[in-house]
Design a protein around this motif. Structure first.
Motif, PDB file in Angstrom:
ATOM      1  N   ARG A 529       9.551 -15.056  -8.383  1.00  0.00           N
ATOM      2  CA  ARG A 529       8.846 -13.770  -8.422  1.00  0.00           C
ATOM      3  C   ARG A 529       8.421 -13.383  -7.005  1.00  0.00           C
ATOM      4  O   ARG A 529       7.752 -14.148  -6.318  1.00  0.00           O
ATOM      5  CB  ARG A 529       7.639 -13.839  -9.343  1.00  0.00           C
ATOM      6  N   ILE A 530       8.818 -12.169  -6.601  1.00  0.00           N
ATOM      7  CA  ILE A 530       8.575 -11.678  -5.248  1.00  0.00           C
ATOM      8  C   ILE A 530       7.681 -10.445  -5.306  1.00  0.00           C
ATOM      9  O   ILE A 530       7.913  -9.535  -6.111  1.00  0.00           O
ATOM     10  CB  ILE A 530       9.909 -11.328  -4.559  1.00  0.00           C
ATOM     11  N   LEU A 531       6.652 -10.410  -4.445  1.00  0.00           N
ATOM     12  CA  LEU A 531       5.808  -9.229  -4.307  1.00  0.00           C
ATOM     13  C   LEU A 531       6.268  -8.469  -3.065  1.00  0.00           C
ATOM     14  O   LEU A 531       6.227  -9.000  -1.951  1.00  0.00           O
ATOM     15  CB  LEU A 531       4.334  -9.626  -4.176  1.00  0.00           C
ATOM     16  N   ILE A 554      10.963  -8.814  -9.138  1.00  0.00           N
ATOM     17  CA  ILE A 554      10.293  -8.124  -8.039  1.00  0.00           C
ATOM     18  C   ILE A 554       9.179  -7.234  -8.562  1.00  0.00           C
ATOM     19  O   ILE A 554       9.392  -6.414  -9.455  1.00  0.00           O
ATOM     20  CB  ILE A 554      11.290  -7.272  -7.221  1.00  0.00           C
ATOM     21  N   ASP A 555       7.978  -7.398  -7.998  1.00  0.00           N
ATOM     22  CA  ASP A 555       6.860  -6.484  -8.217  1.00  0.00           C
ATOM     23  C   ASP A 555       6.652  -5.705  -6.928  1.00  0.00           C
ATOM     24  O   ASP A 555       6.784  -6.263  -5.831  1.00  0.00           O
ATOM     25  CB  ASP A 555       5.579  -7.238  -8.564  1.00  0.00           C
ATOM     26  N   CYS A 556       6.307  -4.419  -7.034  1.00  0.00           N
ATOM     27  CA  CYS A 556       6.191  -3.571  -5.842  1.00  0.00           C
ATOM     28  C   CYS A 556       4.772  -3.051  -5.654  1.00  0.00           C
ATOM     29  O   CYS A 556       4.061  -2.766  -6.630  1.00  0.00           O
ATOM     30  CB  CYS A 556       7.150  -2.382  -5.935  1.00  0.00           C
ATOM     31  N   GLU A 562      -2.938  -2.289  -2.131  1.00  0.00           N
ATOM     32  CA  GLU A 562      -2.410  -2.572  -3.465  1.00  0.00           C
ATOM     33  C   GLU A 562      -1.790  -3.963  -3.516  1.00  0.00           C
ATOM     34  O   GLU A 562      -1.906  -4.671  -4.527  1.00  0.00           O
ATOM     35  CB  GLU A 562      -1.373  -1.511  -3.850  1.00  0.00           C
ATOM     36  N   ALA A 563      -1.146  -4.363  -2.432  1.00  0.00           N
ATOM     37  CA  ALA A 563      -0.550  -5.700  -2.385  1.00  0.00           C
ATOM     38  C   ALA A 563      -1.630  -6.774  -2.473  1.00  0.00           C
ATOM     39  O   ALA A 563      -1.467  -7.785  -3.178  1.00  0.00           O
ATOM     40  CB  ALA A 563       0.256  -5.866  -1.099  1.00  0.00           C
TER      41      ALA A 563
END
Length: 663
Positions: A529-531, A554-556, A562-563
């Motif tokens: 899982r990648i941010l 992937i989460d954006c 926000e990150a």
């Protein structure tokens, strides 16, 4: 005339005091006028200066002369009317007359000398101004030509990109046409990027903001990243490229690999650009013997291209310069490549020399000082013994170089330059019951290529002799055919001691397939899982599509704030890595990274954070690391570099977590 002379006149003169005061005022005025004239000359033409002298300076000469005449006339009249007194005081009058006479002469000489000096000074300054004006005009013309050329250079690939995008959009059902358009768009995009990089690099150099980063790196890895691309470009253009590596005293050195890589690419790209089809380009690399843990890397790039005139050689390393407009339009470019190369070489403490003749090609020689790590000079132990090896390559230098490397490993090798001769040598050795254990065969040879040689050997001898293909090209396209013919492994040119030993060890231990696949395989990011923090919608879409190819999740986030919120509210171990843009609204990447590192989240100190940004200079990379990030990738994104870096960071993070659990 000095002030002391006027004081004597004042003391001895029997006439009105106003006469001496007028003389003193006239002299002061003359001195002041001459001083102003010198300052006036700095910013005016010769004609204006002459007019100024006529109107402002010479009138003061006349006034001084008139004042002296008045004093002398009065003295003469006084002498005539007082004849008896003159006889009584003849000596005094004579002295006074002499003083006046010498004063007039002195004033005349001084005035003439001052005038000559002023004229000489004006002439010199006028000459300096003319030189400065000429140089300014030359620099202005060069930059004007550069801007005109850059406008053309940038618009050309942009026109291709826009045009091919339109054509592709109009032919969505034609996959062949779309593939052709995408290929041309990719080529034009890389060309456009190289133009932008040249301008940015030159700007940083002129501002003195380019820094040097000294760290250990391996020469084989640097050359393996460059040489295949150069072979591909020269092959497409129809030119011959040769690469020779000799006298390698230490494969691991300490220096700035990024800048050395840039210097080498600039020289080779320049040679490709100006060498027509049918020509030859040769790269020779060698090292000088180690002395006090220091050596020099010598890079020689020779070509049989169009060459340069003797006159242009003096301007070769000047920014914005190209030999003539016809060549610049034909071959394209900014005219900054050689200036950048010269500056980078100097920045690394090295030197660059060039020899060239118009129509006969050019030779560039670069010498770069490097440090050798202490452990690099330790004697190596090899476990390859009693091997019989045959080297097959049409280039005699490659054969002799490979033989020298093998001799260091304790192996005496035979070599031949033709594929047909190699087949005969292998056959004779088999008939004499002394088969070769390994054959190192060049892929591309004129009479018979390496794959065909492999087929012939396999037909006659079977699979007993191990075969390694030597190639400077990307062998992925022929890998299947080569394996089918009976090739056991591949090794890249230029040959290094370590890469040759690794290739031999792998085939001897029969695990070449496993090792090669581990090197060439795409990083396995499936399920990770990648941010992704990226404010630009198009850049975000590109990154997501590229990462989806790895089957990662992937989460954006659209900004740094926000990150931070997504990470701090996530469970422990939820994210495997964060890809962080730098310039974002609300909160930038550096600040977001510092917030993450200082948060109370269980993974705050361990989560890998990778800068993925258009801020592409070395200083930007250093600032990213200083903020708490683990790495830096510049946009536009190199897919393979992205996959490899993300995979490596996740692997390191997993290793650290495992160590902590064991503790």
């Amino acid at each position: 005339m000095q002030n002391a002379d006027i004081e004597i006149i004042d003391e001895r003169y029997l006439g009105p005091v106003e006469d001496v005061d007028d003389l003193r005022a006239a002299m002061d005025g003359l001195i002041e006028a001459q001083t102003k004239a010198c300052n006036y000359a700095d910013n005016h033409s010769a004609y204006e200066i002459q007019e100024y002298m006529d109107n402002k300076v010479y009138p003061w000469y006349d006034r001084v002369s008139d004042s002296l005449t008045t004093i002398i006339d009065f003295a003469d009249g006084k002498i005539c009317s007082l004849n008896e007194q003159v006889q009584k005081s003849g000596i005094t009058s004579m002295v006074f007359s002499l003083i006046l006479a010498f004063s007039v002469i002195g004033l005349t000489i001084l005035s003439n000398k001052q005038e000559r000096k002023s004229i000489e000074e004006l002439s010199r300054r006028e000459h300096d101004l003319q030189d400065a004006l000429y140089l300014a005009q030359q620099a202005g013309n060069a930059k004007k030509d550069f801007l005109s050329r850059m406008s053309h250079e940038i618009r050309t690939p942009m026109n291709v990109i826009v045009g091919m995008t339109t054509i592709a959009g109009a032919n969505l059902d034609d996959k062949i046409r779309i593939k052709d358009c995408l290929s041309k768009i990719e080529f034009s995009s890389k060309h456009l990027l190289s133009l932008i990089n040249d301008v940015l690099d030159m700007s940083k150099i002129e501002e003195g903001k380019i820094s040097v980063n000294y760290e250990p790196f391996r020469l084989p890895q640097m050359f393996e990243a460059i040489i295949p691309a150069i072979y591909s470009q020269t092959s497409a253009k129809g030119t011959v490229f040769e690469c020779k590596m000799t006298d390698v005293v230490s494969e691991t050195v300490i220096g700035d690999s990024l800048r050395i890589n840039q210097i080498l690419l600039n020289l080779l790209s320049n040679a490709i650009k100006f060498t027509p089809a049918g020509g030859t380009i040769c790269l020779t690399a060698r090292q000088t013997p180690v002395k006090n843990r220091h050596t020099k890397l010598i890079l020689i790039v020779e070509d049989t291209g169009i060459g340069m005139s003797e006159e242009f050689l003096h301007r070769l390393f000047t920014p914005f310069e190209q030999e003539d407009g016809t060549l610049s339009r034909k071959h394209s470019g900014t005219g900054l490549g050689m200036a950048i190369t010269k500056n980078l070489t100097g920045l690394l403490g090295g030197s660059i020399h060039v020899k060239s003749k118009l129509g006969e090609g050019s030779t560039f020689t670069v010498e770069l000082p490097l440090e050798v790590p202490e452990d690099a000079m330790e004697a190596k132990e090899y476990k390859l013994e009693n091997l019989k090896i045959l080297v097959v390559d049409d280039d005699v230098n490659t054969c002799t170089h490979a033989s020298l490397l093998l001799k260091k490993m304790g192996i005496d090798a035979d070599w031949v330059q033709h594929g047909s001769e190699a087949v005969q040598m292998v056959r004779k050795a088999h008939e004499a019951y002394c088969d070769y254990d390994v054959c190192l065969i060049d892929w591309k040879m004129p009479d018979m290529d390496g794959i065909e040689v492999t087929r012939r050997i396999r037909e006659e001898l079977g699979t007993d002799t191990l075969i390694i293909i030597i190639s400077a090209y990307d062998w992925s396209d022929i890998k299947g055919e080569a394996r089918k013919a009976g090739v056991n492994a591949f090794v890249a040119k230029p040959l290094f001691e370590s890469s040759l030993y690794q290739a031999l060890s792998s085939v001897i231990s029969s695990d070449s397939d496993v090792k090669e696949e581990s090197i060439c395989s795409t990083p396995l990011l499936s399920g990770k899982r990648i941010l992704l923090a990226e404010d630009n919608e198009l850049n975000r879409e590109i990154a997501v599509e590229l990462l989806k190819e790895t089957c990662a999740k992937i989460d954006c986030a659209e900004n740094g704030k926000e990150a931070v919120e997504r990470f701090t509210t996530s469970p422990s171990g939820y994210y495997n890595i964060i890809l962080m843009d730098i310039q974002m609204p609300v909160m930038g990447g550096y600040e977001a990274t510092r917030h993450i590192r200082s948060s109370n989240h269980a993974d705050a100190l361990n989560i890998p954070i990778l800068a993925m940004t258009a801020n592409a200079f070395r200083e930007d990379e250093e600032e990213a690391l200083a903020s708490g990030m683990n790495g830096h990738i510049a946009k536009p994104i190199d897919v393979n570099l992205l996959y490899g870096t993300v995979s490596e960071l996740i692997k390191k993070q997993h290793s650290l977590s495992s160590d902590k659990r064991r503790i």
